[in-house]
Design a protein around this motif. Sequence first.
Motif, PDB file in Angstrom:
ATOM      1  N   TRP A 256       0.842  -1.196   0.000  1.00  0.00           N
ATOM      2  CA  TRP A 256       0.000   0.000   0.000  1.00  0.00           C
ATOM      3  C   TRP A 256       0.873   1.241   0.000  1.00  0.00           C
ATOM      4  O   TRP A 256       2.068   1.192   0.295  1.00  0.00           O
ATOM      5  CB  TRP A 256      -0.920   0.007   1.223  1.00  0.00           C
ATOM      6  N   THR A 257       0.243   2.369  -0.315  1.00  0.00           N
ATOM      7  CA  THR A 257       0.928   3.657  -0.302  1.00  0.00           C
ATOM      8  C   THR A 257      -0.042   4.725   0.183  1.00  0.00           C
ATOM      9  O   THR A 257      -1.264   4.564   0.051  1.00  0.00           O
ATOM     10  CB  THR A 257       1.454   4.023  -1.707  1.00  0.00           C
ATOM     11  N   LEU A 258       0.496   5.805   0.745  1.00  0.00           N
ATOM     12  CA  LEU A 258      -0.351   6.881   1.260  1.00  0.00           C
ATOM     13  C   LEU A 258      -0.687   7.879   0.157  1.00  0.00           C
ATOM     14  O   LEU A 258       0.139   8.175  -0.704  1.00  0.00           O
ATOM     15  CB  LEU A 258       0.348   7.611   2.410  1.00  0.00           C
ATOM     16  N   ILE A 259      -1.924   8.391   0.190  1.00  0.00           N
ATOM     17  CA  ILE A 259      -2.330   9.481  -0.700  1.00  0.00           C
ATOM     18  C   ILE A 259      -2.856  10.626   0.158  1.00  0.00           C
ATOM     19  O   ILE A 259      -3.041  10.482   1.371  1.00  0.00           O
ATOM     20  CB  ILE A 259      -3.396   9.037  -1.718  1.00  0.00           C
ATOM     21  N   GLU A 260      -3.103  11.773  -0.452  1.00  0.00           N
ATOM     22  CA  GLU A 260      -3.421  12.986   0.288  1.00  0.00           C
ATOM     23  C   GLU A 260      -4.727  12.876   1.083  1.00  0.00           C
ATOM     24  O   GLU A 260      -5.689  12.230   0.660  1.00  0.00           O
ATOM     25  CB  GLU A 260      -3.503  14.185  -0.659  1.00  0.00           C
ATOM     26  N   GLU A 261      -4.730  13.551   2.219  1.00  0.00           N
ATOM     27  CA  GLU A 261      -5.906  13.602   3.086  1.00  0.00           C
ATOM     28  C   GLU A 261      -7.072  14.277   2.364  1.00  0.00           C
ATOM     29  O   GLU A 261      -6.883  15.122   1.497  1.00  0.00           O
ATOM     30  CB  GLU A 261      -5.553  14.396   4.352  1.00  0.00           C
ATOM     31  N   ARG A 262      -8.307  13.892   2.736  1.00  0.00           N
ATOM     32  CA  ARG A 262      -9.503  14.439   2.106  1.00  0.00           C
ATOM     33  C   ARG A 262     -10.337  15.204   3.121  1.00  0.00           C
ATOM     34  O   ARG A 262     -10.397  14.839   4.294  1.00  0.00           O
ATOM     35  CB  ARG A 262     -10.359  13.316   1.496  1.00  0.00           C
ATOM     36  N   ARG A 263     -10.992  16.254   2.658  1.00  0.00           N
ATOM     37  CA  ARG A 263     -11.873  17.035   3.516  1.00  0.00           C
ATOM     38  C   ARG A 263     -13.051  16.180   3.987  1.00  0.00           C
ATOM     39  O   ARG A 263     -13.650  15.441   3.217  1.00  0.00           O
ATOM     40  CB  ARG A 263     -12.411  18.237   2.737  1.00  0.00           C
ATOM     41  N   GLY A 264     -13.359  16.304   5.288  1.00  0.00           N
ATOM     42  CA  GLY A 264     -14.491  15.571   5.837  1.00  0.00           C
ATOM     43  C   GLY A 264     -14.163  14.162   6.270  1.00  0.00           C
ATOM     44  O   GLY A 264     -15.047  13.441   6.729  1.00  0.00           O
ATOM     45  N   GLU A 265     -12.909  13.746   6.121  1.00  0.00           N
ATOM     46  CA  GLU A 265     -12.514  12.387   6.492  1.00  0.00           C
ATOM     47  C   GLU A 265     -12.732  12.170   7.991  1.00  0.00           C
ATOM     48  O   GLU A 265     -12.316  12.965   8.827  1.00  0.00           O
ATOM     49  CB  GLU A 265     -11.041  12.168   6.153  1.00  0.00           C
ATOM     50  N   ARG A 266     -13.421  11.078   8.311  1.00  0.00           N
ATOM     51  CA  ARG A 266     -13.685  10.734   9.699  1.00  0.00           C
ATOM     52  C   ARG A 266     -12.487   9.971  10.262  1.00  0.00           C
ATOM     53  O   ARG A 266     -11.951   9.091   9.611  1.00  0.00           O
ATOM     54  CB  ARG A 266     -14.922   9.842   9.768  1.00  0.00           C
ATOM     55  N   PHE A 267     -12.068  10.287  11.490  1.00  0.00           N
ATOM     56  CA  PHE A 267     -10.843   9.682  12.015  1.00  0.00           C
ATOM     57  C   PHE A 267     -11.090   8.500  12.937  1.00  0.00           C
ATOM     58  O   PHE A 267     -10.227   7.650  13.076  1.00  0.00           O
ATOM     59  CB  PHE A 267      -9.990  10.743  12.728  1.00  0.00           C
ATOM     60  N   THR A 268     -12.248   8.438  13.554  1.00  0.00           N
ATOM     61  CA  THR A 268     -12.477   7.332  14.482  1.00  0.00           C
ATOM     62  C   THR A 268     -13.875   6.762  14.319  1.00  0.00           C
ATOM     63  O   THR A 268     -14.828   7.472  14.015  1.00  0.00           O
ATOM     64  CB  THR A 268     -12.330   7.772  15.957  1.00  0.00           C
ATOM     65  N   SER A 269     -13.961   5.463  14.512  1.00  0.00           N
ATOM     66  CA  SER A 269     -15.248   4.802  14.671  1.00  0.00           C
ATOM     67  C   SER A 269     -15.365   4.496  16.158  1.00  0.00           C
ATOM     68  O   SER A 269     -14.619   3.680  16.702  1.00  0.00           O
ATOM     69  CB  SER A 269     -15.300   3.513  13.851  1.00  0.00           C
ATOM     70  N   GLU A 270     -16.255   5.200  16.815  1.00  0.00           N
ATOM     71  CA  GLU A 270     -16.293   5.156  18.276  1.00  0.00           C
ATOM     72  C   GLU A 270     -16.705   3.783  18.811  1.00  0.00           C
ATOM     73  O   GLU A 270     -17.580   3.118  18.250  1.00  0.00           O
ATOM     74  CB  GLU A 270     -17.276   6.207  18.808  1.00  0.00           C
ATOM     75  N   GLU A 271     -16.056   3.391  19.881  1.00  0.00           N
ATOM     76  CA  GLU A 271     -16.462   2.199  20.611  1.00  0.00           C
ATOM     77  C   GLU A 271     -17.340   2.647  21.779  1.00  0.00           C
ATOM     78  O   GLU A 271     -16.947   3.515  22.557  1.00  0.00           O
ATOM     79  CB  GLU A 271     -15.239   1.436  21.116  1.00  0.00           C
ATOM     80  N   PHE A 272     -18.528   2.084  21.865  1.00  0.00           N
ATOM     81  CA  PHE A 272     -19.441   2.478  22.931  1.00  0.00           C
ATOM     82  C   PHE A 272     -20.360   1.312  23.252  1.00  0.00           C
ATOM     83  O   PHE A 272     -20.521   0.375  22.459  1.00  0.00           O
ATOM     84  CB  PHE A 272     -20.265   3.713  22.520  1.00  0.00           C
TER      85      PHE A 272
END
Length: 284
Positions: free
Chosen positions: A243-259
Amino acid sequence: MKKILVTGGAGFVGTNLIEELIKDKNNIVTSLDCYFTGKKENHIDGVNYVEGFTWEIDKIFESNDFDIIYHFGEYSRIVHSFDDINFVSESILRGTPKVFEFAKKCNAKIIYSASSSKFGNNGKDENLSPYAWMKAKMVELLKNYNAWFGLQYEISYFFNVYGPKQIYEGNYATVVAIFERQFKNNEKLTVVKPGTQSRDFTHVTDIVSGLIAIENKNLNNEWHLRSGKNVTIIELAQMFGDWTLIEERRGERFTSEEFFSDTEELLEWKPLISIEKWIEIIKK
């Protein structure tokens, strides 16, 4: 006989759900889809497919009524909702209230697919994108329709669904589908920076079994259909290969919360397919 309407019935989740619903010969199933992302090749024999927009539902079905309405026919992408905001508004803020009103008129129970995006970042991600915000507002409206008019509902939250009939190409492809396509094409997987974003990936078969269980409940409840395990995008990519990294996108969610969620206990339901198992099958 039970008359069931599935909005978005030619789409990814809608098609998988209909495949299960028609196994019960007592179900008469109709699909309403505008084919924004739905596909006519997903059509199933024995189902009545109607092409149209949800905001025209009352006119389209002026001579019909239904017992159950599964409402999946909304715009459903976070990042691209900035560019598509006009259609997002039409689909969610205009179309969904019409569906709720039609359900009230039919005295139908509505099963609404809400967005798990609102749970991210301790709930702050509800305002992260036009899509997340509008979906959250429709949850509030649906609960008020119950308080104001007695509309019966069940709200289902989907957590990063993947599996058969997912979208592989274009702006609306899911990350699992993109990685699967890139893997099969012997390409490096493209991971959006920083790659540490976490997601709770849930197989569509588990989503469908959860929805069938929800249909049989009358609790006006919120249900969390999820695998219960968070995986980072880098970890997901590593399951496939390079895999390789590509540029960050607007609105990208960083976490899926554990609850905490009592969904599994109350539904007597458990997810059976893990993302690891699915990728093993793909790689074979």
